[in-house]
Design an enzyme around this catalytic site. Structure first.
Site, PDB file in Angstrom:
ATOM      1  N   ASP A   1       0.862  -1.189   0.000  1.00  0.00           N
ATOM      2  CA  ASP A   1       0.000   0.000   0.000  1.00  0.00           C
ATOM      3  C   ASP A   1       0.899   1.240   0.000  1.00  0.00           C
ATOM      4  OD1 ASP A   1      -1.659   2.125   0.777  1.00  0.00           O
ATOM      5  OD2 ASP A   1      -2.837   0.874   2.153  1.00  0.00           O
ATOM      6  N   ILE A   2       0.643   2.208  -0.875  1.00  0.00           N
ATOM      7  CA  ILE A   2       1.523   3.400  -0.897  1.00  0.00           C
ATOM      8  C   ILE A   2       1.424   4.210   0.396  1.00  0.00           C
ATOM      9  CG2 ILE A   2       1.679   3.672  -3.417  1.00  0.00           C
ATOM     10  CD1 ILE A   2      -0.421   5.987  -3.104  1.00  0.00           C
TER      11      ILE A   2
ATOM     12  N   THR B   1      -5.892  13.989 -13.670  1.00  0.00           N
ATOM     13  CA  THR B   1      -7.076  13.931 -14.520  1.00  0.00           C
ATOM     14  C   THR B   1      -7.546  15.322 -14.929  1.00  0.00           C
ATOM     15  OG1 THR B   1      -9.434  13.362 -14.452  1.00  0.00           O
ATOM     16  CG2 THR B   1      -8.398  13.778 -12.345  1.00  0.00           C
ATOM     17  N   ASP B   2      -8.265  15.390 -16.043  1.00  0.00           N
ATOM     18  CA  ASP B   2      -8.871  16.671 -16.451  1.00  0.00           C
ATOM     19  C   ASP B   2     -10.039  17.049 -15.536  1.00  0.00           C
ATOM     20  OD1 ASP B   2     -10.683  14.715 -17.298  1.00  0.00           O
ATOM     21  OD2 ASP B   2     -10.875  15.485 -19.343  1.00  0.00           O
ATOM     22  N   GLU B   3     -10.521  16.073 -14.739  1.00  0.00           N
ATOM     23  CA  GLU B   3     -11.697  16.348 -13.899  1.00  0.00           C
ATOM     24  C   GLU B   3     -11.415  17.374 -12.802  1.00  0.00           C
ATOM     25  OE1 GLU B   3     -14.079  13.060 -12.671  1.00  0.00           O
ATOM     26  OE2 GLU B   3     -13.885  12.061 -14.593  1.00  0.00           O
TER      27      GLU B   3
ATOM     28  N   TYR C   1     -13.986  12.205  -5.924  1.00  0.00           N
ATOM     29  CA  TYR C   1     -12.826  11.714  -6.687  1.00  0.00           C
ATOM     30  C   TYR C   1     -11.989  12.878  -7.209  1.00  0.00           C
ATOM     31  CZ  TYR C   1     -10.186  10.314 -10.830  1.00  0.00           C
ATOM     32  OH  TYR C   1      -9.192  10.159 -11.766  1.00  0.00           O
TER      33      TYR C   1
ATOM     34  N   LYS D   1      -8.126  14.162  -6.271  1.00  0.00           N
ATOM     35  CA  LYS D   1      -7.038  14.282  -7.251  1.00  0.00           C
ATOM     36  C   LYS D   1      -6.507  15.717  -7.282  1.00  0.00           C
ATOM     37  CE  LYS D   1      -5.674  11.506  -9.744  1.00  0.00           C
ATOM     38  NZ  LYS D   1      -4.616  10.455  -9.575  1.00  0.00           N
TER      39      LYS D   1
ATOM     40  N   ASN E   1      -9.715   7.746 -20.703  1.00  0.00           N
ATOM     41  CA  ASN E   1      -9.009   6.691 -21.429  1.00  0.00           C
ATOM     42  C   ASN E   1      -9.930   5.508 -21.709  1.00  0.00           C
ATOM     43  OD1 ASN E   1      -5.534   6.574 -20.426  1.00  0.00           O
ATOM     44  ND2 ASN E   1      -6.847   8.346 -20.530  1.00  0.00           N
TER      45      ASN E   1
ATOM     46  N   ARG F   1     -17.626  13.641 -23.158  1.00  0.00           N
ATOM     47  CA  ARG F   1     -16.281  13.297 -22.703  1.00  0.00           C
ATOM     48  C   ARG F   1     -15.346  13.283 -23.910  1.00  0.00           C
ATOM     49  NH1 ARG F   1     -18.481  14.445 -18.770  1.00  0.00           N
ATOM     50  NH2 ARG F   1     -18.647  13.374 -16.764  1.00  0.00           N
TER      51      ARG F   1
HETATM   52  P1  NAD Z   1      -7.543   1.754 -11.844  1.00  0.00           P
HETATM   53  O1  NAD Z   1      -8.610   1.944 -10.828  1.00  0.00           O
HETATM   54  O2  NAD Z   1      -7.777   0.848 -12.991  1.00  0.00           O
HETATM   55  O3  NAD Z   1      -6.187   1.280 -11.140  1.00  0.00           O
HETATM   56  C1  NAD Z   1      -5.742   1.809  -9.927  1.00  0.00           C
HETATM   57  C2  NAD Z   1      -4.656   0.889  -9.383  1.00  0.00           C
HETATM   58  O4  NAD Z   1      -4.144   1.474  -8.160  1.00  0.00           O
HETATM   59  C3  NAD Z   1      -5.151  -0.504  -9.018  1.00  0.00           C
HETATM   60  O5  NAD Z   1      -4.256  -1.488  -9.501  1.00  0.00           O
HETATM   61  C4  NAD Z   1      -5.177  -0.509  -7.490  1.00  0.00           C
HETATM   62  O6  NAD Z   1      -4.973  -1.773  -6.916  1.00  0.00           O
HETATM   63  C5  NAD Z   1      -4.033   0.453  -7.179  1.00  0.00           C
HETATM   64  N1  NAD Z   1      -4.149   1.067  -5.848  1.00  0.00           N
HETATM   65  C6  NAD Z   1      -5.244   1.662  -5.298  1.00  0.00           C
HETATM   66  N2  NAD Z   1      -4.971   2.087  -4.051  1.00  0.00           N
HETATM   67  C7  NAD Z   1      -3.672   1.797  -3.810  1.00  0.00           C
HETATM   68  C8  NAD Z   1      -2.800   1.998  -2.713  1.00  0.00           C
HETATM   69  N3  NAD Z   1      -3.230   2.591  -1.592  1.00  0.00           N
HETATM   70  N4  NAD Z   1      -1.534   1.565  -2.808  1.00  0.00           N
HETATM   71  C9  NAD Z   1      -1.086   0.944  -3.930  1.00  0.00           C
HETATM   72  N5  NAD Z   1      -1.865   0.710  -4.994  1.00  0.00           N
HETATM   73  C10 NAD Z   1      -3.146   1.138  -4.952  1.00  0.00           C
HETATM   74  O7  NAD Z   1      -7.194   3.235 -12.349  1.00  0.00           O
HETATM   75  P2  NAD Z   1      -6.756   3.745 -13.802  1.00  0.00           P
HETATM   76  O8  NAD Z   1      -7.966   4.023 -14.600  1.00  0.00           O
HETATM   77  O9  NAD Z   1      -5.693   2.860 -14.325  1.00  0.00           O
HETATM   78  O10 NAD Z   1      -6.127   5.158 -13.394  1.00  0.00           O
HETATM   79  C11 NAD Z   1      -4.763   5.260 -13.010  1.00  0.00           C
HETATM   80  C12 NAD Z   1      -4.453   6.713 -12.679  1.00  0.00           C
HETATM   81  O11 NAD Z   1      -4.728   7.532 -13.816  1.00  0.00           O
HETATM   82  C13 NAD Z   1      -5.289   7.285 -11.538  1.00  0.00           C
HETATM   83  O12 NAD Z   1      -4.461   8.108 -10.754  1.00  0.00           O
HETATM   84  C14 NAD Z   1      -6.364   8.111 -12.236  1.00  0.00           C
HETATM   85  O13 NAD Z   1      -6.774   9.174 -11.416  1.00  0.00           O
HETATM   86  C15 NAD Z   1      -5.607   8.589 -13.449  1.00  0.00           C
HETATM   87  N6  NAD Z   1      -6.428   8.869 -14.639  1.00  0.00           N
HETATM   88  C16 NAD Z   1      -7.284   7.926 -15.125  1.00  0.00           C
HETATM   89  C17 NAD Z   1      -8.003   8.194 -16.296  1.00  0.00           C
HETATM   90  C18 NAD Z   1      -8.960   7.170 -16.875  1.00  0.00           C
HETATM   91  O14 NAD Z   1      -9.682   7.483 -17.825  1.00  0.00           O
HETATM   92  N7  NAD Z   1      -8.990   5.936 -16.396  1.00  0.00           N
HETATM   93  C19 NAD Z   1      -7.857   9.421 -16.948  1.00  0.00           C
HETATM   94  C20 NAD Z   1      -6.975  10.377 -16.404  1.00  0.00           C
HETATM   95  C21 NAD Z   1      -6.258  10.081 -15.259  1.00  0.00           C
HETATM   96  O1  DAU Z   2     -11.768  12.434 -17.431  1.00  0.00           O
HETATM   97  C1  DAU Z   2     -10.869  11.540 -16.843  1.00  0.00           C
HETATM   98  C2  DAU Z   2     -11.609  10.612 -15.907  1.00  0.00           C
HETATM   99  O2  DAU Z   2     -12.356   9.722 -16.735  1.00  0.00           O
HETATM  100  C3  DAU Z   2     -10.688   9.824 -14.979  1.00  0.00           C
HETATM  101  O3  DAU Z   2     -10.037  10.713 -14.127  1.00  0.00           O
HETATM  102  C4  DAU Z   2     -11.491   8.803 -14.160  1.00  0.00           C
HETATM  103  O4  DAU Z   2     -10.609   8.014 -13.384  1.00  0.00           O
HETATM  104  C5  DAU Z   2     -12.238   7.899 -15.126  1.00  0.00           C
HETATM  105  O5  DAU Z   2     -13.045   6.990 -14.405  1.00  0.00           O
HETATM  106  C6  DAU Z   2     -13.117   8.745 -16.061  1.00  0.00           C
HETATM  107  O6  DAU Z   2     -14.193   9.387 -15.310  1.00  0.00           O
HETATM  108  P1  DAU Z   2     -15.685   9.472 -15.891  1.00  0.00           P
HETATM  109  O7  DAU Z   2     -16.621   9.630 -14.776  1.00  0.00           O
HETATM  110  O8  DAU Z   2     -15.754  10.458 -16.998  1.00  0.00           O
HETATM  111  O9  DAU Z   2     -15.781   7.994 -16.560  1.00  0.00           O
HETATM  112  P2  DAU Z   2     -16.928   6.883 -16.576  1.00  0.00           P
HETATM  113  O10 DAU Z   2     -16.461   5.813 -17.500  1.00  0.00           O
HETATM  114  O11 DAU Z   2     -17.369   6.495 -15.218  1.00  0.00           O
HETATM  115  O12 DAU Z   2     -18.148   7.662 -17.257  1.00  0.00           O
HETATM  116  C7  DAU Z   2     -18.025   8.252 -18.555  1.00  0.00           C
HETATM  117  C8  DAU Z   2     -19.335   8.963 -18.857  1.00  0.00           C
HETATM  118  O13 DAU Z   2     -20.364   8.002 -19.006  1.00  0.00           O
HETATM  119  C9  DAU Z   2     -19.786   9.898 -17.748  1.00  0.00           C
HETATM  120  O14 DAU Z   2     -20.412  11.040 -18.324  1.00  0.00           O
HETATM  121  C10 DAU Z   2     -20.828   9.080 -16.975  1.00  0.00           C
HETATM  122  C11 DAU Z   2     -21.430   8.196 -18.060  1.00  0.00           C
HETATM  123  N1  DAU Z   2     -21.889   6.867 -17.614  1.00  0.00           N
HETATM  124  C12 DAU Z   2     -21.021   6.081 -16.909  1.00  0.00           C
HETATM  125  C13 DAU Z   2     -21.391   4.832 -16.479  1.00  0.00           C
HETATM  126  C14 DAU Z   2     -20.437   3.975 -15.675  1.00  0.00           C
HETATM  127  C15 DAU Z   2     -23.158   6.420 -17.946  1.00  0.00           C
HETATM  128  O15 DAU Z   2     -23.928   7.124 -18.611  1.00  0.00           O
HETATM  129  N2  DAU Z   2     -23.531   5.169 -17.515  1.00  0.00           N
HETATM  130  C16 DAU Z   2     -22.708   4.361 -16.782  1.00  0.00           C
HETATM  131  O16 DAU Z   2     -23.142   3.227 -16.410  1.00  0.00           O
END
Ligand code: NAD
Ligand code: DAU
Length: 357
Positions: free
Chosen positions: A63-64, A131-133, A156, A160, A186, A220
């Site tokens: 755990d970090i 994240t852009d959020e 969330y 961040k 992504n 998005r």
């Molecule tokens: P994810 O939820 O798929 O993976 C997160 C990973 O972190 C998991 O493997 C989990 O086990 C690990 N983790 C969680 N808590 C931990 C802890 N305390 N110590 C060590 N490991 C831990 O997330 P993701 O979608 O791969 O996102 C990765 C990063 O990118 C995040 O910081 C997220 O905010 C950022 N990000 C994600 C997106 C997206 O669209 N998914 C976009 C922009 C930024």
């Molecule tokens: O923008 C970057 C972010 O993108 C990352 O920082 C987050 O970690 C990642 O989870 C993602 O956040 P979003 O909330 O945008 O992603 P999600 O896939 O949950 O949802 C994308 C869009 O779809 C959002 O407008 C909500 C909508 N949605 C999502 C789910 C899960 C639905 O309409 N129905 C659903 O069941």
């Protein structure tokens, strides 16, 4: 950078980043992957890396937030750079149970920063993946730039944003060499099927309802995960220390249009489904509280300074993604059959998750 500590490497983007770094990035050093293995972390993702790159890939289940264990890892592996992915990442979960988001995303980043500034080894870089959020929500016009004020709207994104501020403060106060990247949504292989794209693909394949929040008009900006990984590595190598870089896909889409396109592509790639056309499965459900209306990214700084542009089109990226989920049924089944996932689906979407007639 020879010994890069990647946190959260068993998650979606971390896994893709590690494979990219070990095979395609021109990097010859070691990757030390530290992951707590929450519900979102899957060590099986990296079994192939463990076998193929015996000397260059190391996994530690830690755990970090665990300072003692992390200090030991810093020392044992002479960590000289960090790429911090570890986080709780799902907005909907942060609305229901924010505690873990505060713990990992804020305190975890803080603990890492403290270790980084105290390490015996010369730390070359602390890269923080964000994240852009953090910027909040846009109306129908305009783009987030690196100068847009932070206005996070969910637990969330607030967590961040807080971690971004800490990283920046460690640069200003202690001169720690840092960079931050703020990326849009992504998609691609290994994404946990609680997120929009993999959830829609898997539900549509099973003939289950496709739950679209609100009126489906939220927008998005979608980026294929490998493009994100390339951008991060470019920033790590050549980004100005102390600065943040936006990353985006130039691919804005309303949710309802995105789901429609996935349905059409699945009808084409996997024809003959009982519920056909799959657009019939689209079901509007209650909106997400505080649902950000639109994200759109101006990433011209990254293009102008470091020459990065996304390589994948949405057409090619979404086809690769669907093919990956079709080819990895065992990976999908392992998650779907787990009690944790079933509980989450029931809690979030109710009993309405059975295939439609
Ligand atoms: P994810 O939820 O798929 O993976 C997160 C990973 O972190 C998991 O493997 C989990 O086990 C690990 N983790 C969680 N808590 C931990 C802890 N305390 N110590 C060590 N490991 C831990 O997330 P993701 O979608 O791969 O996102 C990765 C990063 O990118 C995040 O910081 C997220 O905010 C950022 N990000 C994600 C997106 C997206 O669209 N998914 C976009 C922009 C930024
Ligand atoms: O923008 C970057 C972010 O993108 C990352 O920082 C987050 O970690 C990642 O989870 C993602 O956040 P979003 O909330 O945008 O992603 P999600 O896939 O949950 O949802 C994308 C869009 O779809 C959002 O407008 C909500 C909508 N949605 C999502 C789910 C899960 C639905 O309409 N129905 C659903 O069941």
């Amino acid at each position: 950078m020879q010994n890069i500590l990647v946190t959260g490497g068993c998650g979606f983007i971390g896994t893709n980043f590690i494979y990219y770094m070990l095979s395609n990035a021109g990097f010859n050093g070691r990757i030390i992957n530290v992951d707590k293995l929450t519900y979102a972390g899957n060590p099986d993702n990296l079994v192939a890396a463990e076998k193929k790159y015996v000397k260059r890939y190391i996994f530690e289940k830690v755990d970090i937030c665990d300072t003692r264990a992390m200090a030991d890892i810093f020392d044992r592996y002479a960590v000289d750079a960090i790429c911090n992915f570890a986080a709780e990442s799902h907005v909907d979960r942060s609305i229901i149970e924010p505690d873990a988001f505060i713990k990992t995303n804020i305190e975890g980043t803080f603990r890492l920063l403290e270790l980084a500034r105290g390490t015996k080894h010369q730390l070359k870089l602390f890269h923080h993946v964000s994240t852009d959020e953090v910027y909040g929500s846009l109306g129908m016009n305009g783009y987030f730039t690196e100068h847009t004020p932070y206005r996070p709207n969910s637990p969330y994104s607030a967590s961040k944003a807080s971690s971004d501020h800490l990283v920046r403060a460690y640069f200003k106060t202690y001169g720690l060499p840092v960079t931050i990247s703020n990326c849009s949504n992504n998609y691609g292989p290994y994404q946990f099927p609680e997120k929009m794209i993999p959830l829609m693909i898997l539900n549509a394949l099973e003939g289950k309802p496709l739950p679209v929040y609100g009126d489906g008009r939220n927008v998005r900006d979608w980026l294929f995960v490998t493009d994100h990984c390339q951008a991060i590595w470019k920033i790590m190598q050549a980004g100005k220390r102390g600065e943040m870089y936006n990353i985006g896909g130039q691919c804005e889409m309303a949710n309802i249009d995105l789901v429609g396109r996935i349905c059409d592509l699945l009808d084409d790639m996997v024809p003959g489904a009982a519920a056909s056309p799959r657009r019939n499965l689209i079901t509007f459900v209650e909106d997400r509280p505080g649902h950000d209306k639109r994200y759109a990214i101006d990433f011209s700084k990254l293009t102008d300074e470091l020459g990065w542009m996304p390589q994948e089109t949405f057409e090619s990226g979404i086809r690769k993604t669907i093919e990956w989920y079709l080819d990895h049924q065992a990976w999908v089944d392992q998650i779907k059959n787990g009690a944790h996932y079933q509980r989450w689906m029931k809690q979030q979407y109710g009993e309405n998750q059975k295939p439609l007639e």
